[in-house]
Motif scaffolding. Sequence first.
Motif, PDB file in Angstrom:
ATOM      1  N   PRO A 161      15.770 -50.294  -0.405  1.00  0.00           N
ATOM      2  CA  PRO A 161      16.627 -51.203   0.371  1.00  0.00           C
ATOM      3  C   PRO A 161      17.411 -52.202  -0.454  1.00  0.00           C
ATOM      4  CG  PRO A 161      14.378 -51.986   0.427  1.00  0.00           C
ATOM      5  CD  PRO A 161      14.363 -50.714  -0.382  1.00  0.00           C
ATOM      6  N   ALA A 162      17.126 -52.327  -1.748  1.00  0.00           N
ATOM      7  CA  ALA A 162      17.709 -53.414  -2.537  1.00  0.00           C
ATOM      8  C   ALA A 162      19.236 -53.400  -2.494  1.00  0.00           C
ATOM      9  CB  ALA A 162      17.208 -53.330  -3.985  1.00  0.00           C
ATOM     10  N   LEU A 163      19.831 -52.253  -2.799  1.00  0.00           N
ATOM     11  CA  LEU A 163      21.288 -52.188  -2.874  1.00  0.00           C
ATOM     12  C   LEU A 163      21.924 -52.493  -1.533  1.00  0.00           C
ATOM     13  CD1 LEU A 163      23.864 -51.516  -4.429  1.00  0.00           C
ATOM     14  CD2 LEU A 163      23.496 -49.106  -3.858  1.00  0.00           C
ATOM     15  N   ARG A 164      21.436 -51.854  -0.491  1.00  0.00           N
ATOM     16  CA  ARG A 164      22.034 -52.047   0.834  1.00  0.00           C
ATOM     17  C   ARG A 164      21.864 -53.487   1.312  1.00  0.00           C
ATOM     18  NH1 ARG A 164      19.606 -48.263   3.032  1.00  0.00           N
ATOM     19  NH2 ARG A 164      17.957 -49.360   4.158  1.00  0.00           N
ATOM     20  N   VAL A 165      20.697 -54.088   1.052  1.00  0.00           N
ATOM     21  CA  VAL A 165      20.454 -55.456   1.487  1.00  0.00           C
ATOM     22  C   VAL A 165      21.354 -56.430   0.739  1.00  0.00           C
ATOM     23  CG1 VAL A 165      18.754 -57.321   1.497  1.00  0.00           C
ATOM     24  CG2 VAL A 165      18.103 -55.039   2.278  1.00  0.00           C
ATOM     25  N   VAL A 166      21.466 -56.268  -0.564  1.00  0.00           N
ATOM     26  CA  VAL A 166      22.300 -57.174  -1.357  1.00  0.00           C
ATOM     27  C   VAL A 166      23.764 -57.075  -0.931  1.00  0.00           C
ATOM     28  CG1 VAL A 166      23.176 -57.642  -3.670  1.00  0.00           C
ATOM     29  CG2 VAL A 166      20.741 -57.232  -3.328  1.00  0.00           C
ATOM     30  N   MET A 167      24.253 -55.865  -0.724  1.00  0.00           N
ATOM     31  CA  MET A 167      25.642 -55.694  -0.317  1.00  0.00           C
ATOM     32  C   MET A 167      25.881 -56.307   1.059  1.00  0.00           C
ATOM     33  SD  MET A 167      26.249 -51.784  -1.678  1.00  0.00           S
ATOM     34  CE  MET A 167      28.020 -51.717  -1.509  1.00  0.00           C
ATOM     35  N   THR A 168      24.924 -56.161   1.972  1.00  0.00           N
ATOM     36  CA  THR A 168      25.075 -56.729   3.305  1.00  0.00           C
ATOM     37  C   THR A 168      24.984 -58.249   3.267  1.00  0.00           C
ATOM     38  OG1 THR A 168      24.085 -54.730   4.237  1.00  0.00           O
ATOM     39  CG2 THR A 168      24.222 -56.650   5.668  1.00  0.00           C
ATOM     40  N   VAL A 169      24.104 -58.792   2.428  1.00  0.00           N
ATOM     41  CA  VAL A 169      23.993 -60.247   2.303  1.00  0.00           C
ATOM     42  C   VAL A 169      25.288 -60.827   1.738  1.00  0.00           C
ATOM     43  CG1 VAL A 169      22.786 -62.117   1.123  1.00  0.00           C
ATOM     44  CG2 VAL A 169      21.488 -60.247   2.113  1.00  0.00           C
ATOM     45  N   ILE A 170      25.873 -60.171   0.745  1.00  0.00           N
ATOM     46  CA  ILE A 170      27.144 -60.646   0.194  1.00  0.00           C
ATOM     47  C   ILE A 170      28.221 -60.635   1.276  1.00  0.00           C
ATOM     48  CG2 ILE A 170      28.995 -60.114  -1.442  1.00  0.00           C
ATOM     49  CD1 ILE A 170      26.885 -59.022  -3.342  1.00  0.00           C
ATOM     50  N   ASN A 171      28.268 -59.545   2.046  1.00  0.00           N
ATOM     51  CA  ASN A 171      29.254 -59.448   3.114  1.00  0.00           C
ATOM     52  C   ASN A 171      29.047 -60.536   4.165  1.00  0.00           C
ATOM     53  OD1 ASN A 171      29.404 -58.029   6.126  1.00  0.00           O
ATOM     54  ND2 ASN A 171      31.274 -57.786   4.913  1.00  0.00           N
ATOM     55  N   THR A 172      27.804 -60.779   4.573  1.00  0.00           N
ATOM     56  CA  THR A 172      27.518 -61.793   5.585  1.00  0.00           C
ATOM     57  C   THR A 172      27.784 -63.191   5.057  1.00  0.00           C
ATOM     58  OG1 THR A 172      25.814 -60.333   6.476  1.00  0.00           O
ATOM     59  CG2 THR A 172      25.753 -62.638   7.173  1.00  0.00           C
ATOM     60  N   TRP A 173      27.398 -63.438   3.830  1.00  0.00           N
ATOM     61  CA  TRP A 173      27.642 -64.745   3.202  1.00  0.00           C
ATOM     62  C   TRP A 173      29.141 -65.024   3.121  1.00  0.00           C
ATOM     63  CZ3 TRP A 173      29.507 -65.635  -2.009  1.00  0.00           C
ATOM     64  CH2 TRP A 173      29.407 -66.962  -2.442  1.00  0.00           C
ATOM     65  N   LEU A 174      29.918 -64.016   2.729  1.00  0.00           N
ATOM     66  CA  LEU A 174      31.365 -64.179   2.634  1.00  0.00           C
ATOM     67  C   LEU A 174      31.974 -64.414   4.013  1.00  0.00           C
ATOM     68  CD1 LEU A 174      34.015 -64.040   1.005  1.00  0.00           C
ATOM     69  CD2 LEU A 174      33.980 -61.559   1.317  1.00  0.00           C
ATOM     70  N   ALA A 175      31.530 -63.636   5.022  1.00  0.00           N
ATOM     71  CA  ALA A 175      32.066 -63.796   6.375  1.00  0.00           C
ATOM     72  C   ALA A 175      31.779 -65.192   6.918  1.00  0.00           C
ATOM     73  CB  ALA A 175      31.478 -62.725   7.292  1.00  0.00           C
TER      74      ALA A 175
END
Length: 500
Positions: free
Chosen positions: A342-356
């Motif tokens: 899950p590391a890659l998917r979670v990090v990418m989603t967190v970056i997307n949510t943080w940016l949004a």
Amino acid sequence: MPQHTAHRPSNRPATDQPSRSARPRLLGGDRERLGHSAAVLEAAEAIPAKVARRKPPRRFTILDRYGWYEPRTEGAWSTTRQSEALNLAISRRSARHQGAVTGLNRISQDLVITDPFELYGTDISNINVCVVGDIGKGKSSMIKTAFLWRQIIFGRQVVVIDKKRQGSEGEYSIFARTLEVESVRFKTGGGGARLNLLDPAITTGGEHAGGLDGVTPAGQEALVLAVLADTMERPLTTPEKSAVGRALELVNADAAATGRAPVLEDLARRLVEPSTDDGTYFGDRWSERSLEWGYEPGLALLRLVDRDLKGLVDAETSPEVRAALEHPFAHFDVSALPTEGPALRVVMTVINTWLANLLAARSSVSKQTILIVEEGWHVAEGSTGAVFRSNMKLSRGLGLSTVSAFHHPSDMSHDSPARALMQEAGIVFLFAQERFDDARETAEMYHLPPGSIDIIMGLGQGECLVKIGSSDPILMEHVRSPQEIALTDTDAAVKGVKPA
């Protein structure tokens, strides 16, 4: 040679001179007006009443036998100047000139502009972009030039989540060095940057003071529940969701009282070992039983903190992460993260949510932002993928255009979240596909006209079909400057050349 045409039969003999009776006669008044001039009268009477029709040319039987008089099946030699008149239906020049140029129309040689912010409102209603094509067909080069390098000229901010490896770093690192920007690198087990999953910039419910009505990106609760659902490999029950939501509120309140940011371990400990006061929120009847509702989610979070997400999203956000958005180009290098787990998917989603959430908080600034995620299939699946897609639906209100790339459509089921993400884009670039199944799925997915399958399979390097909104696709050739060619060269490792 003109073809033979039949004539209507006539009883009058075909002679070169008409009869005297057929000639016009001059009345007395006409003779007086002409002044009774003998020469004029004679010339007037010599005018024939009807011009004789010429005989048709003779049609030779031997030439007719060999099809001499039939239309030619093969084309005739011409010049470029003459053939311009043969292209009237498709040679109308585009009147649009705003935005960054992407390439040339192979048919009309017009400039092709695919700027999502300039096309919005007239050609498209969705500013997200999707790029589909086989490996090595020029997708990355087009994305790097049209949606990174040329967009910075217009004063827009470009954020890249870089998963593709080039040597010991991500492919976009060369742009960071050229623009003198520090790359933010994530590494498993620590030693890299961290982006706190419970960062205060990501509000609990995604609502921001001063934000736009109806523009609410995913918050901490939605993000934590998605991570837990993927980790536990099952949907959370209603009591578990209630326990997580309540614990999240208490953890944020405690952290704010001590002047620090909450972290994922705080939430996990609160769920595994809740205070007796936590149960009073659910009433006297459920106060004791509610203390057990968060036990399994708490254990799952502890496992993520100690293993899969260690050193990634389990501590306060690194200063370099916050500083990244101060520059027009922000490079988040996640190429060192493993594809499995899950590391890659979670990090990418967190970056997307943080940016949004950051864009929602500064919505009054109205800054146009482009997010590039080349390996789009990583963020399309699972519960975290659902969070990513929900954030993409807010693109218009956030001024955020997400550019994602995919390889093989035939590998995705018809109900795949990745397929839904591909179909929702307002601008689509379709590069070559070597497999017939991929070309057919691409043509069916985007409702391309007949013959598109052969075109997709026959596209050359840097050529693609561009579909803008509901318009017919355009055959485009991506054009790069010498500097852009050097920046987008990714063959150094294959050729054994040290990258610049």
